[in-house]
Design a protein around this motif. Structure first.
Motif, short mmCIF file in Angstrom:
data_model
loop_
_atom_site.label_atom_id
_atom_site.label_comp_id
_atom_site.label_asym_id
_atom_site.label_seq_id
_atom_site.Cartn_x
_atom_site.Cartn_y
_atom_site.Cartn_z
N VAL A 1 -6.59 3.83 -1.95
CA VAL A 1 -5.54 2.82 -1.76
C VAL A 1 -5.23 2.26 -3.16
O VAL A 1 -4.16 1.94 -3.60
N THR A 2 -6.48 1.77 -3.75
CA THR A 2 -6.19 0.71 -4.86
C THR A 2 -6.32 1.44 -6.30
O THR A 2 -5.69 1.09 -7.21
N THR B 1 -1.77 -3.94 -13.90
CA THR B 1 -2.94 -3.99 -12.84
C THR B 1 -2.23 -4.13 -11.58
O THR B 1 -1.61 -5.24 -11.33
N PRO B 2 -2.47 -3.27 -10.58
CA PRO B 2 -1.80 -3.39 -9.22
C PRO B 2 -2.83 -4.24 -8.40
O PRO B 2 -4.21 -3.77 -8.35
N VAL B 3 -2.62 -5.09 -7.54
CA VAL B 3 -3.28 -5.45 -6.66
C VAL B 3 -2.57 -5.70 -5.42
O VAL B 3 -1.51 -5.68 -5.11
N TYR B 4 -3.45 -5.28 -4.36
CA TYR B 4 -3.00 -5.01 -2.98
C TYR B 4 -3.33 -6.22 -1.93
O TYR B 4 -4.56 -6.14 -1.50
N SER C 1 0.84 -1.44 0.01
CA SER C 1 0.17 0.03 0.01
C SER C 1 0.86 1.28 0.02
O SER C 1 0.29 2.39 -0.51
N GLY C 2 2.18 1.30 0.65
CA GLY C 2 2.91 2.27 0.57
C GLY C 2 3.96 2.43 -0.59
O GLY C 2 4.78 3.33 -0.80
#
Lengths: 409, 436
Positions: B235-236, B62-65, B49-50
């Motif tokens: 965040v996402t 595609t970002p996945v958290y 997340s940071g």
């Protein structure tokens, strides 16, 4: 055990066990030319610079037992080592020290550093950032710059400038390199001889004396011990107990290792912050293992940064491959029958690595056991029972292996 | 408390935000996009997340958290089940519950979103500016999938600003991170596109700040319950047009609520600030506060997402701007900086007290809280409450104990109302107490 070796080990053990009295002898350090005493945490604090600034460096380790004042500053789920060390400081155990150096390692120690900064009255405090990612571009320059800042701060505290500190660095680096070399040799003899010349508990005492004692005095004592052990030639007689390797973080009480050995084993090697990780270096790309050695003598801050960046890494660093390879190599060369994990309660980085390390050990045919250390101690009865079962299991494997007509390894 | 509140006393509590339906659609679309990306073999990166997400969005990755996923497991009350899978594989119960939950889901390839766990990553990005734990956690996941991992080492910043050589160190790694992304996805980063995404991040953050600003009103138009759920897009989806569009709507709705004196607790007796991550498995605890006239008007956790802002001048050097911003995030700065931010919230939002979630899972967040509580008491004269819990593992939380302490805390606040705010006390779940 040889009488001379026993005496030398006993003398070193007495220094560690009586460290408060030893360190209180200010005259000893003044006579040796020191300006004062500075505590430091962890194997990533460059004690060469503390020495170069004219201070006597003393590694901070927690004393086993219950804690009190720290409860007002850190929750109970903080790493028990960080809590124990901070508790001592808050109880003014380090009152005679001039200050402390915290290198960047884990989240708990970082917070402990901040509490120390505010609540422990000492004239010197320094937090030294250090790369967590050992292979990052610029890691060496960054580490060297942080070390330069430390040298400057130490220079101010000692009344000399940074240039004066750095001018003395080659000499102090040569001294610590000598100590690392002697420890590496002693550990190698323990690891490779059929009957280790020292038990694991004795070896830990020898190591721990070296983070307390005046370093030249320690080097001389250690050199005598290594020479005696070299001359001994203890190979191959009698029934050897089960050979084990221990892995974990800071083990500050030799009684922890003694408990393992009293169950019917001998600890021939380690992967500990109070052990090989303090004095073994593996060159980048060398894959650890056989190439792990005491490292050279750095001549300047760049060399000092490289030395610490290439140490066998602890789990707060990335990547950890060199640690894994070195542990496997230690177990193989030490002909260990198993590995015992000694995990400090709430130490997250070690706990995260443990399942992976265990799987790698299993793949190498090595069983492992996890024991939890809280406030410096194992829970004695429980640990003894589990160790007994672990050693029985190892004995059973050996019987099966010999029944099949061969040694397991 | 104020004339505003008296005027609103007869008004019914505002229900759920209208934009919640948009939020559900938006997050559904985000996760649906994640699963589609996997099917279409578009690159997926598991990211902390940071970490700087902007280069990923600029490159169509595609970002996945997994942290967000850990929160989902907690909120859907399935976290313990997945934590136990990880524990069975040797991961200590003392470790972060987000990590244990996501590792358990990964190992079992099961989860609440579509029956499976998260779609496998093509690469992983981890920034060490929120804790050490994420580095270890990401190492576990990278080994599991045999996929490349990039670790962005962000040195600790005890006092702001970060030193130039620290920023140089981060900057060098950001250049390396972009090369890593290009190598493993065979896509090129367009710098104008990166600047556009950073501008979107800035716009998102500005809207988020506007949203938070409306909570200065009495009654507060939104509570922690609203904000913990509404932080998901920042965040996402930070850096995307969708996030900007969503927060524009949220800001408009809260503005309207503030103007009409509407809020979840119209008869607002106690305005509180929350420190630490939400207790995702028991968000209803917020309603327990609401029913007693208490509302959270600010959270250090949601407030932390207002930090990713890049001025036009800084965007002339986008890599340098990211190095600076991602070094100064809440969990990478010293406790004095954290305290200053918390005190500012207490003043800006006219808080009556601060509640500290002593979060067993998140050491970095929690271990400075005794210092922060003392600071809040000494410098703002506000009482504090400690709730001992865990963000995603319900097994580390005792509801009855927490509620008893909350009742005692609210009695203290009530006593202060009568005494004109003279008494300072601290209340903590469990035995003992901080040196406050």
């Amino acid at each position: 055990m040889d009488e001379d070796i026993a005496r030398l080990v006993a003398e070193l053990t007495a220094v560690y066990e009586g460290r408060r009295a030893y360190l209180a002898g200010a005259a000893r350090f003044k006579a040796a030319g020191y300006r004062g005493t500075i505590g430091y945490f962890c194997t990533y604090a460059p004690e060469e610079l503390i020495l170069a600034a004219g201070f006597h460096p003393v590694r901070i380790v927690a004393e086993p037992g219950m804690v009190g004042p720290v409860d007002g500053h850190l929750q109970s789920f903080a790493c028990s080592f960080a809590r124990g060390c901070l508790d001592q400081a808050l109880r003014r155990v380090y009152e005679g020290f001039d200050g402390v150096v915290f290198p960047a390692t884990c989240d708990s120690l970082r917070t402990a550093a901040e509490v120390w900064r505010r609540h422990v009255p000492q004239r010197f405090f320094h937090f030294m950032n250090f790369p967590a990612r050992l292979d990052a571009p610029g890691a060496e320059a960054f580490a060297a710059r942080e070390m330069a800042d430390l040298a400057e701060a130490l220079g101010v505290a000692s009344g000399m400038d940074a240039a004066g500190v750095l001018a003395r660095l080659p000499g102090t680096a040569a001294l610590t390199a000598e100590i690392r070399g002697l420890l590496a040799r002693l550990w190698e003899l323990r690891l490779t001889r059929a009957r280790p010349p020292l038990t694991g508990a004795e070896a830990l005492s020898v190591f721990l004396a070296g983070v307390v004692m005046e370093r030249r005095e320690y080097r001389d004592q250690l050199a005598r011990l290594v020479a005696k052990v070299e001359a001994l030639g203890m190979d191959g007689t009698g029934t050897a107990p089960t050979r084990l390797v221990v892995t974990g973080g800071v083990i500050e009480d030799p009684a922890t290792i003694r408990l393992i050995e009293d169950a019917g084993a001998v600890v021939v090697g380690d992967d500990l912050c109070t052990g090989t990780r303090a004095f073994l270096t593996a060159g980048p790309g060398a894959g650890g293992g056989p190439s792990a050695g005491p490292g050279g003598v750095p001549a300047d801050l760049g060399g000092l940064a490289r030395l610490y960046l290439t140490k066998v890494p602890c789990p707060t660093k990335h990547p950890i491959d060199r640690r894994v390879e070195t542990l496997l190599d230690t177990a193989k060369r030490g002909r260990a029958a198993g590995v015992v994990f000694l995990l400090q309660k709430f130490c997250e980085t070690h706990a995260f690595d443990q399942p992976y390390l265990a799987s790698r050990l299993t793949a190498a045919g090595l069983p492992s056991l996890v024991l939890e250390v809280e406030q410096g101690r194992l829970t004695e009865g429980q640990a003894s029972t589990r160790l007994g079962a672990f050693l029985e299991m190892i004995a059973g494997r050996r019987e099966v292996a010999s029944g099949n007509g061969g040694e397991q390894r | 408390m104020t004339a505003d509140r008296t005027a609103a006393a007869a008004v019914k509590p505002a229900g759920r935000l209208k934009v919640d339906a948009d939020l559900k659609r938006l997050m559904g679309k985000y996760y649906s996009g994640v699963f589609w990306a996997h099917r279409l073999r578009r690159p997926i990166a598991w990211i902390t997340s940071g970490a700087p997400v902007e280069p990923l969005y600029a490159m169509g990755i595609t970002p996945v958290y997994p942290e967000n996923y850990g929160a989902i497991l907690g909120a859907r009350k399935v976290s313990a089940e997945f934590c136990e899978i990880a524990e069975g594989a040797g991961y200590s119960r003392d470790l972060c519950s987000y990590a244990r939950g996501s590792i358990g889901s990964m190992m079992a390839d099961r989860g609440p979103l579509n029956g499976h766990g998260l779609p496998a990553p093509d690469l992983l990005i981890c920034a060490k500016n929120i804790c050490n734990v994420v580095v270890k956690w990401w190492e576990v996941m990278a080994r599991h999938y045999h996929k490349p991992l990039f670790v962005l080492d962000v040195p600790y910043v005890p006092e702001e600003p970060a030193k130039p050589h620290q920023l140089d160190f981060v900057r060098g790694q950001l250049d390396e991170m972009i090369a890593f992304l290009e190598k493993h996805t065979r896509r090129r980063l367009s710098h104008p596109r990166l600047v556009r995404v950073l501008e979107n991040s800035t716009a998102t953050v500005a809207l988020w700040e506007e949203v938070q600003g409306y909570r200065r009103a009495s009654p507060s138009p939104a509570s922690a319950l609203d904000m913990f759920t509404n932080m998901a897009p920042i965040v996402t989806l930070r850096g995307t047009d969708e996030a900007v569009g969503y927060y524009r709507k949220l800001a408009a709705e809260l503005k309207g609520r503030a103007e009409r004196h509407e809020g979840p607790v119209p008869d607002e007796r106690y305005r509180l600030v929350w420190d630490n991550i939400a207790i995702w498995h028991n968000l209803r605890l917020m309603k327990y506060f609401h029913e007693r006239g208490a509302v959270f008007v600010g959270e250090s956790y949601t407030n932390a997402w207002g930090e990713y802002t890049f001025s036009p001048d800084e965007l002339k050097d986008p890599i340098g701007a990211m190095a600076r911003q991602y070094s100064g995030v809440l969990l990478n700065v010293g406790p004095e900086v954290r305290l200053a931010r918390l005190l500012k919230m207490g003043r800006d939002y006219r808080a009556d007290g601060v509640v500290f979630h002593s979060n067993r899972s998140c050491k970095t967040y929690s271990l400075s809280q005794y210092f922060l509580a003392r600071g809040v008491q000494d410098r703002l004269g506000l009482p504090t409450l400690f709730i001992e819990a865990d963000m995603a593992d319900p097994r580390a939380y005792a509801d009855a104990v927490a509620k008893t302490r909350i009742d005692a805390f609210l009695e203290i606040l009530e006593g202060r109302r009568g005494a004109g705010g003279a008494t300072v006390d601290s209340t903590r779940t469990g035995g003992g107490g901080p040196a406050c």
